[in-house]
Scaffold this motif. Sequence first.
Motif, PDB file in Angstrom:
ATOM      1  N   ILE A 275      -5.082  49.290 107.566  1.00 38.54           N
ATOM      2  CA  ILE A 275      -4.280  50.518 107.615  1.00 38.54           C
ATOM      3  C   ILE A 275      -3.983  51.005 106.203  1.00 38.54           C
ATOM      4  CG2 ILE A 275      -2.102  51.558 108.374  1.00 38.54           C
ATOM      5  CD1 ILE A 275      -2.026  49.514 110.637  1.00 38.54           C
TER       6      ILE A 275
ATOM      7  N   ASP B  81      -1.214  44.941 107.508  1.00 42.63           N
ATOM      8  CA  ASP B  81      -1.156  45.797 108.699  1.00 42.63           C
ATOM      9  C   ASP B  81       0.058  45.489 109.564  1.00 42.63           C
ATOM     10  OD1 ASP B  81      -3.476  46.943 107.851  1.00 42.63           O
ATOM     11  OD2 ASP B  81      -4.753  46.072 109.406  1.00 42.63           O
TER      12      ASP B  81
ATOM     13  N   ARG C 120       2.611  48.404 110.795  1.00 43.64           N
ATOM     14  CA  ARG C 120       2.829  48.700 112.214  1.00 43.64           C
ATOM     15  C   ARG C 120       4.305  48.540 112.567  1.00 43.64           C
ATOM     16  NH1 ARG C 120      -1.961  45.434 112.950  1.00 43.64           N
ATOM     17  NH2 ARG C 120      -3.782  46.764 113.305  1.00 43.64           N
TER      18      ARG C 120
ATOM     19  N   TYR D  90       0.268  53.476 111.833  1.00 39.18           N
ATOM     20  CA  TYR D  90      -0.960  52.881 112.339  1.00 39.18           C
ATOM     21  C   TYR D  90      -2.106  53.868 112.174  1.00 39.18           C
ATOM     22  CZ  TYR D  90       0.058  55.612 116.588  1.00 39.18           C
ATOM     23  OH  TYR D  90       0.331  56.624 117.470  1.00 39.18           O
ATOM     24  N   TYR D  91      -3.320  53.367 112.379  1.00 40.24           N
ATOM     25  CA  TYR D  91      -4.528  54.176 112.229  1.00 40.24           C
ATOM     26  C   TYR D  91      -5.106  54.465 113.602  1.00 40.24           C
ATOM     27  CZ  TYR D  91      -9.335  55.462 111.004  1.00 40.24           C
ATOM     28  OH  TYR D  91     -10.544  56.115 110.888  1.00 40.24           O
TER      29      TYR D  91
ATOM     30  N   ILE E 154      -3.934  58.848 110.253  1.00 43.81           N
ATOM     31  CA  ILE E 154      -2.785  58.013 109.927  1.00 43.81           C
ATOM     32  C   ILE E 154      -1.587  58.525 110.706  1.00 43.81           C
ATOM     33  CG2 ILE E 154      -1.329  57.092 108.098  1.00 43.81           C
ATOM     34  CD1 ILE E 154      -4.277  56.243 107.994  1.00 43.81           C
TER      35      ILE E 154
END
Length: 738
Positions: A428, A456, A460, A465-466, A475
């Motif tokens: 991310i 990540d 999160r 998050y991606y 994003i």
Amino acid sequence: MSKSVLNYLIVSLTFIFLLTGCRKEEFDKFYGRPENLGDPIYQQLQQKGNFTKFLDAVDKAGYKETLSAAGSWTVFAPTDAAFAKYMTDNNLTTITPELASAIVRYSMTYDGEKVERLSDFFSNKGFIKNTAFRRRTVYYDFVYDAVDANGNPIKAVAANRNGSFINTDFNNKNLPFYLTPFMTINGLTATDYNYFYPGSTYTGKNVGPANIVDGEYNIIAENGVIHVIDRVLTPPQSIDQYINAKSEYSVFKNLLDKYVTYNPNTDVSHRYEVLTGKVGNVFVKNYATLLSFSPNNENYLRIDANDAQTGSYSIFAPNNDAVNAYAKSTLLRYWGKRGVKTLNELYVVAPDLIRDFVNSHLYTSTVWPSKFNVALNSLNDASKLSQTNVVDKQALSNGFLYGVNKAQDASVFSTVYGNVNLDPDYFIMKQALNYFGLTIPLRTASLRYMIVMIPDVTLRKMGFYYDAFYPSAPIRGDNAALRRILQTHIIPLGNREVPDFAGSGILEASNGEYIKYNAGKLSSAGTSDSTVVAKQTIPIDSVNSAVNGSAVYGKEALTYTPLAVARHIERYGTLVTDPYYDFYQFLKTSQIYNTTSGAITGVSDGVFYTVLIPTKAAITQAVKDGVLPGNTTTGVPTYNPSDLIGKNLISQFIQYHIINKTSVASDGQKTGAYETLYKDDNGNTSLVRVTTNTTSSLTFTDVTNRTANALLGPSDRSNVLSNRTVIHQINNYLKYQF
């Protein structure tokens, strides 16, 4: 008919005949073949008598009529002696029609040019002197046997553009020549030539491995120009053909093949059927535009129709051992924990890593041996390899190939960015850095950085998050907040070394905010705000070195504070024993303070500031000196005077102790004059100078040359981080006017 009419007709016809004869004589004189014009190329070579083998090849190739008729060709004609040597060197007793065709067509270039003109680039704007070293030949490969991605045998033809195919272009190979004018103006020498042609002598009149024979060039023919050469020329392979034929590059070839598609082409299929009588699809072998160039493209960039005269490609092709070693040490280093063991598997989960690895070996320029470490690839890297790494060197039809025993250590892998780029636990962060355009400095080897890694799991947890289903904005979460957080994790080092985190210090981030380190822990304005002591700092787990700095690993993020600057002053100014107490008492009752919001007039969100807070002793002295309201004898301050003069003194004092538009910390970086919030009666800004700035000393000087030192001891309240602001306790007050 009367006699007079007959006589008139005779005279008229005689005149017309004479007039027509005169006109024909003038026509023949103007348009007729000049007496001094040489015979066509074929006939001239025939008359010379020492080109019988080349002419036999011309006959076998079916080019006798072409070289005997009108046209404009440059022919590099090898002598019989050159042919004899060629036959011996290659253990040949005869020249097949196929070989004859290749020799003849590769020895013919379009447009008849004298040697003096060959180094000039025939651009769409005219000739450009001494910038060319190649010319397009008549030779091109056509359909060949290939195998598609599924292992099926097919007929294929090479792409003739980078990423595409044009039916009207035959993908002709180019013939290189190394002539003195071009070599000199480009700073090239015999070493550059002999690097690829060790068995040839550099003369400054070289065509591939051959020499143009002295006194045997610029032979003008009716249909072009002849230059006699001392070797037989045969078309070299393209980069694509060479790598496909060499098993030592099979691992790298496998990576290249991931960017290949085979597309059926109706026009080429029809042309193939007409020429051979065989019916079937012919496929164009295309390389994706994700690569810097197509290794099978014989043309150049096509910015100009003839730009292949001036440029070619280059490739540093790593052999199998080199690719495997780099895969183990770098590309796959972090992926074992995800069960990814091979480059094929890595391509499935992280294709961008394979793309960047391949592109780091591709150059859309001619990398000359003497310019080995100067040319840049598409990743903006110069070669990090030395010539001792070269185990194979080839001047191919569309560029130079350097076979190397070590893979390029690309900046996208070897810099601090490489730590984010390669590790799937930081996916991310990687995607966010790319999305916000923050990667280029980090992957530039000459720019030194420290990057604090954010895993990540942490992002999160923070709500970021991606999501690939939103390609325009992948994003998810508060993008402005994440951008600010990421920038706080990027620390430009300049010429400084990576800190010893066992000690203590303060560092300015790429967005102008600051972070601090102490005894192996990091903190920021946001973490310091936490009411949980354990969360006020982030323990450093490890530090990984890179070519341009270091990556620092922890488990949490360095956040920013949303609080107003005054709230941090209040934190250390509520109790009478607090270090900021006197300053805060003046501030909270002043005309420039909003008790509800904590806003200070002139202090705006998004702007950087430095707040200088005098100690209690300094405040007492300011009262005695009449700079602040209070008892000038005892120095006891009046925090909330009823008179306007007293209120103005407080406002002006506070404003002069706030540096506007910049934050200054004891990091040894910033000195000089900076404006404050205070303006005189004429609206002129008053300045404060930073006269000393080291990691252990920070001195401020006012307009009267009074100095004040920031108190930097472990128990003092300097380098306090606030909202884009650094707060310092100083041991003297600053005076804003004489």
